[in-house]
Design an enzyme around this catalytic site. Sequence first.
Site, mmCIF file in Angstrom:
data_model
loop_
_atom_site.group_PDB
_atom_site.id
_atom_site.type_symbol
_atom_site.label_atom_id
_atom_site.label_comp_id
_atom_site.label_asym_id
_atom_site.label_seq_id
_atom_site.Cartn_x
_atom_site.Cartn_y
_atom_site.Cartn_z
ATOM 1 N N ARG A 74 2.623 6.300 0.520
ATOM 2 C CA ARG A 74 2.084 7.083 1.640
ATOM 3 C C ARG A 74 2.368 6.392 2.979
ATOM 4 N NH1 ARG A 74 2.064 9.321 -2.325
ATOM 5 N NH2 ARG A 74 0.463 10.577 -3.346
ATOM 6 N N SER A 102 -5.710 15.623 -0.398
ATOM 7 C CA SER A 102 -6.328 14.328 -0.676
ATOM 8 C C SER A 102 -6.745 13.664 0.633
ATOM 9 C CB SER A 102 -5.359 13.411 -1.422
ATOM 10 O OG SER A 102 -4.986 13.994 -2.658
ATOM 11 N N GLU A 121 -6.587 9.123 4.490
ATOM 12 C CA GLU A 121 -5.173 9.472 4.467
ATOM 13 C C GLU A 121 -4.740 10.296 5.689
ATOM 14 O OE1 GLU A 121 -2.241 11.822 1.435
ATOM 15 O OE2 GLU A 121 -3.561 10.308 0.570
#
Length: 340
Positions: free
Chosen positions: A164, A238, A334
Site C-alpha cells: 500500500r 478497507s 489507509e
Amino acid sequence: MQWQTDVDLTHRNSFGFPAVAERFVEIDQLEQLELALAEVEQHQWPLLILGGGSNLVFRENLPGAVISIATRGSHVLVDDENTAIIEVGAGENWHGFISQLLEKGLHGLENLALIPGNVGAAPVQNIGAYGVEMADCFHSLTAYDRETKALVQLSKDECLFGYRDSIFKSSQQGRYIIWCVRFVLSTVFSPKTQYRGIADYLAAQGIVEPTAYQVYQAVCDIRMSKLPLPSELGNAGSFFENPIVSEAVYSALKGQFPDLVAYPDRPGHFKLAAGWLIDKAGWKGRRVGPVGVYDKQALVLVNYGEGRASDLLQLAGEITHSVKQRFGVELRMEPRLYPA
C-alpha cells in the site's frame, strides 16, 4: 481552463462527506494542467489532485485548488503471442478498466475487480486484494513532474512499490501527477486462487479449473457480500492497513490468541488481518452516531448519512486505541485525510 469556485464535492468522495472546494477544475489536456499549475504556484495555493475520491476523508472546507484529472481511453501498445502492454488514462474508472481487460482476453488483474476509484490512483496506493497487487502487472507510467515541468516516464523500479505504498505516497508525495498508466498482461490465463475466500467460493460452485470470468465473478461476489457500495452506504473500502509485525510478535500473539488470522509477509514478518483484530476488540457492527463499523466486515468504516470527517476520525481513534490496548498492535489509517 476555467476555475469553478465554491464547488460541492460531496458526491466526489466515496464517504459522501460534505466538502466544498475553494477552487475546482477538471482537466484532460496537458496545456490545461500547465495553466492550472502555474496559477497554483503563482498564488501558492494548497493543491489536491483528485481521482475517484475513493481513498480520501474530506474535511468540510478544502482550501486552495482541487484539480481532477480526467484523461480517459485505453489502447494496446504491444501485443505478441503471450503478453500485451496496454496504456490507460488516469481518469478511467478502475473497475470499468478491469472489465474491459476481461473482454479483450488480457489477464493478471481480475482479482482486483470492483475496487472503487480511478486508474491514476492505483499506483499511488499500490492497490491490492485477494492475493494480487497492482504492482504485479505494472509496466510503467507517464506523469507530470512539477519540479521539471514536463511529462516523464517512470518504470516499476522507479515507483518503489511496497505494501500500500509508492513514491507517490511517501518520498515524492505531491511531485508527480499521474497522467496515464501502462500494464503488462498475459494473453494466457493463469488463475490466482490461493486466497482462501476465492478457493472456497469456487469449490462451493464445483469449479475445479476456473475461467478468467469465473475468478472475476468470484471476486465481485465476495466483495459485494462484504463491502457496501459507496452509492448506498458511504465508505472507502478497507479503512486500516493490515499491520506487519515481526515473527516474534506474531508468535506471542498466536500463543495468546490461537485463532489469530495472519499471513506470511517478507522473511521474518507476518501480516495481521486488521479486520480480525477490530472484530475481536468488539467493534464489528457498532454504530457511533452517524458513522460506524460495517456489520459484515470490521475493516470497513461507514457513513450512515449526515456524518462528517470529525465523526469518523473520532471513531477511528477509539478503534485504534482499543486494538492497541488489547493486542499491542498499532493500526494505521489507509485513506488520506485532506486537509491533513
